[in-house]
Motif scaffolding. Structure first.
Motif, PDB file in Angstrom:
ATOM      1  N   SER A  12      43.164  38.694  44.310  1.00  0.00           N
ATOM      2  CA  SER A  12      43.221  39.769  43.312  1.00  0.00           C
ATOM      3  C   SER A  12      41.832  40.279  42.955  1.00  0.00           C
ATOM      4  CB  SER A  12      43.929  39.287  42.049  1.00  0.00           C
ATOM      5  OG  SER A  12      45.275  38.995  42.324  1.00  0.00           O
ATOM      6  N   ARG A  15      40.291  42.157  45.958  1.00  0.00           N
ATOM      7  CA  ARG A  15      41.048  43.394  46.162  1.00  0.00           C
ATOM      8  C   ARG A  15      40.664  44.433  45.111  1.00  0.00           C
ATOM      9  NH1 ARG A  15      47.546  43.990  47.076  1.00  0.00           N
ATOM     10  NH2 ARG A  15      47.866  43.335  44.951  1.00  0.00           N
ATOM     11  N   GLN A  16      40.369  43.982  43.922  1.00  0.00           N
ATOM     12  CA  GLN A  16      40.017  44.908  42.838  1.00  0.00           C
ATOM     13  C   GLN A  16      38.558  45.333  42.885  1.00  0.00           C
ATOM     14  OE1 GLN A  16      40.846  43.411  38.913  1.00  0.00           O
ATOM     15  NE2 GLN A  16      40.244  45.301  37.924  1.00  0.00           N
ATOM     16  N   TYR A  17      37.647  44.388  43.146  1.00  0.00           N
ATOM     17  CA  TYR A  17      36.218  44.674  43.019  1.00  0.00           C
ATOM     18  C   TYR A  17      35.460  44.724  44.343  1.00  0.00           C
ATOM     19  CZ  TYR A  17      37.161  43.512  38.148  1.00  0.00           C
ATOM     20  OH  TYR A  17      37.686  43.472  36.875  1.00  0.00           O
ATOM     21  N   THR A  22      32.551  41.619  43.245  1.00  0.00           N
ATOM     22  CA  THR A  22      33.128  40.378  42.731  1.00  0.00           C
ATOM     23  C   THR A  22      31.994  39.375  42.549  1.00  0.00           C
ATOM     24  OG1 THR A  22      35.196  40.812  43.898  1.00  0.00           O
ATOM     25  CG2 THR A  22      34.854  38.570  43.119  1.00  0.00           C
ATOM     26  N   TYR A  90      51.662  46.063  47.957  1.00  0.00           N
ATOM     27  CA  TYR A  90      50.847  47.059  47.265  1.00  0.00           C
ATOM     28  C   TYR A  90      51.452  47.492  45.939  1.00  0.00           C
ATOM     29  CZ  TYR A  90      48.390  47.244  51.708  1.00  0.00           C
ATOM     30  OH  TYR A  90      47.689  46.916  52.841  1.00  0.00           O
ATOM     31  N   GLN A  95      48.444  49.005  43.802  1.00  0.00           N
ATOM     32  CA  GLN A  95      47.386  48.033  44.085  1.00  0.00           C
ATOM     33  C   GLN A  95      46.655  48.424  45.367  1.00  0.00           C
ATOM     34  OE1 GLN A  95      46.324  45.339  42.216  1.00  0.00           O
ATOM     35  NE2 GLN A  95      47.668  46.289  40.705  1.00  0.00           N
ATOM     36  N   GLN A 159      46.734  56.448  44.808  1.00  0.00           N
ATOM     37  CA  GLN A 159      45.916  55.851  43.761  1.00  0.00           C
ATOM     38  C   GLN A 159      44.938  56.854  43.165  1.00  0.00           C
ATOM     39  OE1 GLN A 159      44.305  52.285  45.503  1.00  0.00           O
ATOM     40  NE2 GLN A 159      46.240  51.221  45.264  1.00  0.00           N
TER      41      GLN A 159
END
Length: 189
Positions: A12, A15-17, A22, A90, A95, A159
């Motif tokens: 997570s 995938r986000q940063y 990260t 996703y 996501q 997105q």
């Protein structure tokens, strides 16, 4: 806890940063582990963490896409089930894609070969279903590539427009698009 228990959280975060965004501070806060414990579980630091995340992604792809596509049932049903799993992965288009995020910044140089292998496996699995359906191998590979382009493109556009229905529509239509014969194509009827 074993290091595998931390992989979903790491998935997570990356995938986000992305790889560069990260930080160890974010990882520590999300996992509850101090830096010493992080290095105990992942001696290679962030690179080792992403390698574990990519191994986890590879296992997910094997179980939820490749095995499914090589399994039993009609090509339409197998492609539809693949799309359902991708829709879940996703979160209906809300996501981002880990491999797309890792393709940017430092992560591209570090993980390019692994990501390339994952995508090539997926394209090949789709192509095999299409060949089984009567498509010429070259056209089947092209359509497998187009499938990933459609999925990833729809994800990015959905997105950026804050409209997940664009991704959902693409995923819903994909099996029919893949199996539809083109006029004058090499598809064998």
């Amino acid at each position: 806890m074993p290091k595998e228990d931390y992989v979903p959280t790491l998935f997570s975060l990356f995938r986000q940063y992305g790889y560069d965004g990260t930080t160890l501070s974010k990882i520590s806060a999300a996992t509850g582990l101090g830096k010493a414990s992080l290095y105990h579980h992942f001696p290679g630091g962030k690179e080792d963490m992403v390698a574990s995340v990519l191994d986890h992604s590879d296992c997910w792809l094997q179980a939820n896409v490749l095995h499914l596509l090589a399994g039993e049932g009609s090509p339409q049903a197998r492609l539809q089930k693949m799309c359902e799993h991708i829709h879940e992965l996703y979160a209906g288009g809300t996501q981002p894609c880990l491999t797309a995020i890792l393709a940017m910044g430092t992560g591209r140089d570090l993980f390019h070969d692994k990501v390339k292998g994952l995508l090539e496996s997926w394209i090949g699995a789709i192509a095999n279903v299409l060949v089984e359906s009567g498509f010429d191998k070259d056209l089947a590979i092209k359509r497998g590539q187009d499938a990933l382009i459609s999925i990833q493109g729809a994800l990015i556009v959905a997105q950026n427009l804050d409209n997940a229905s664009l991704f959902q529509r693409t995923i819903q239509q994909l099996p029919q698009v893949l199996l539809h014969p083109e006029e004058g194509s090499e598809h064998k009827q």
